[in-house]
Design a protein around this motif. Structure first.
Motif, PDB file in Angstrom:
ATOM      1  N   LYS A  56       0.822  -1.210   0.000  1.00 46.06           N
ATOM      2  CA  LYS A  56       0.000   0.000   0.000  1.00 46.06           C
ATOM      3  C   LYS A  56       0.857   1.261   0.000  1.00 46.06           C
ATOM      4  CE  LYS A  56      -4.182  -1.760   2.258  1.00 46.06           C
ATOM      5  NZ  LYS A  56      -5.133  -1.555   3.387  1.00 46.06           N
ATOM      6  N   THR A 130      -6.513   2.545  -7.162  1.00 43.90           N
ATOM      7  CA  THR A 130      -5.226   3.238  -7.302  1.00 43.90           C
ATOM      8  C   THR A 130      -5.434   4.548  -8.045  1.00 43.90           C
ATOM      9  OG1 THR A 130      -4.111   1.093  -7.465  1.00 43.90           O
ATOM     10  CG2 THR A 130      -2.865   3.024  -8.175  1.00 43.90           C
ATOM     11  N   ASP A 168      -9.889   4.726   0.639  1.00 39.02           N
ATOM     12  CA  ASP A 168      -8.761   3.783   0.666  1.00 39.02           C
ATOM     13  C   ASP A 168      -8.173   3.779  -0.740  1.00 39.02           C
ATOM     14  OD1 ASP A 168      -6.983   1.687   0.913  1.00 39.02           O
ATOM     15  OD2 ASP A 168      -8.526   0.137   0.751  1.00 39.02           O
ATOM     16  N   ARG A 170      -4.494   3.732  -3.130  1.00 39.51           N
ATOM     17  CA  ARG A 170      -3.034   3.597  -3.306  1.00 39.51           C
ATOM     18  C   ARG A 170      -2.585   4.720  -4.233  1.00 39.51           C
ATOM     19  NH1 ARG A 170       0.792  -0.539  -4.644  1.00 39.51           N
ATOM     20  NH2 ARG A 170       2.880   0.275  -4.325  1.00 39.51           N
TER      21      ARG A 170
END
Length: 351
Positions: A56, A130, A168, A170
């Motif tokens: 992560k 992402t 959440d 990346r």
């Protein structure tokens, strides 16, 4: 195959050595998720990508324009456990400063003059997946502060709203700027720099991995054979010498543009030097020899060729590859510098 006078007398079917250099999953090391290269530096980068893909941790990709930073980001995303989740790309340099925060974090109706409706930002769209922030060095100071909060706490607020949104995501960032220099100049937050620089990956310019040139040239020729339908399979010796000697200030992107240019102008099966962009044929100051510095005398060039031949035990195929020449070009230079006889004597001694 050639006889002692340089006449062609036969041929040999060969296979590229890169096919023998395989990753654990059987993929050829010279082609890694769209990134082409077999130089030591590129193989090291491929390994780093594999190691960090499923983490992560934030990745910061550094390198000049045209070195393939987006390809590296794509490879990391493809190899991660988030590969089937949202993948959002943002070119920070292409968005006006006044719209950048709204684009990244969204806004509510009435947040500013032209905010006629609520807007979902890119970070919200990337939730669970992402986000790739290209040219992150061009972020405005307010956007830098908001990005820092996302990296530290995983939350942000839309413009004009007091509601906190948790995500959440990346983060993979890239820049062609020297971010540390921008920090020293007060143009980039030092705390954000450290948050982004958890896993730095620095891509070398093409001039520093010249051994990858033949692979890249063939890669782009295959690409444009497929796109254009033209049966162009070869490059003349002179054209190849020009391609191998050029400095490529625009890196891999410039090489691709050159091959596309040549395909557009070529009607035969061979790309000749007159089909390459004019600046390649005229701007001698922009050229490099494949061994590094320019050769400024005949004696130096002869010594260089002799040194390469000796280093490769007079194997012409390997020596030509090291010099960035075709085998025919090497044979011509050897004849020019009276090295053919020494080569034959060396072969007789070995036998």
């Amino acid at each position: 195959m050639y006889d002692s006078s340089g006449e062609a007398i036969g041929g040999v079917v060969s296979f590229r050595s890169c096919k023998q250099n395989m990753f654990a999953d059987g993929e050829p090391a010279c082609s890694f998720h769209g990134i082409v290269g077999k130089s030591r530096r590129m193989l090291d980068i491929f390994q780093i990508i594999r190691e960090v893909a499923d983490s992560k941790a934030t990745v910061l990709i550094l390198g000049e324009s045209g070195t393939g930073k987006e390809l590296v980001a794509n490879a990391i995303q493809k190899l991660s456990s988030r590969c089937h989740r949202p993948y959002v790309k943002v070119n920070c340099a292409a968005i006006p400063d006044t719209l950048l925060e709204s684009e990244l974090f969204g806004h509510v109706k009435g947040a500013f003059t032209d905010a006629h409706a609520d807007r979902v930002g890119r970070f919200a769209l990337a939730d669970g997946g992402t986000i790739f922030l290209d040219e992150v060095g061009d972020l405005t100071p307010p956007a830098q502060l908001r990005l820092l909060r996302v990296l530290e706490q995983g939350e942000f607020q839309r413009l004009g709203s007091s509601e906190t949104i948790r995500v959440d995501v990346r983060v993979i960032a890239a820049t062609n700027h020297n971010l540390w220099q921008l920090v020293q100049e007060g143009r980039f937050r030092d705390d954000l720099f450290y948050r982004l620089n958890v896993i730095p990956i620095t891509l070398p310019p093409l001039a520093q991995r010249r051994e990858d040139l033949p692979l890249l040239i063939e890669h782009f020729m295959e690409k444009y054979r497929r796109l254009t339908g033209k049966p162009i399979y070869d490059i003349s010796d002179k054209a190849n010498d020009l391609l191998m000697a050029y400095a490529y200030p625009g890196n891999v992107r410039e090489l691709e543009n050159i091959i596309e240019h040549a395909f557009a102008r070529t009607d035969s099966s061979v790309i000749t030097e007159n089909k390459l962009p004019f600046y390649l044929r005229s701007d001698s100051d922009a050229r490099l020899t494949a061994e590094g510095a320019a050769v400024d005398s005949v004696s130096e060039e002869r010594s260089r060729i002799l040194s390469v031949l000796q280093r490769h035990h007079w194997n012409r195929v390997r020596a030509a590859r090291a010099l960035g020449w075709s085998r025919t070009t090497l044979w011509r230079r050897m004849r020019q510098f009276d090295l053919l006889e020494r080569s034959e004597q060396r072969g007789a001694t070995v036998k």
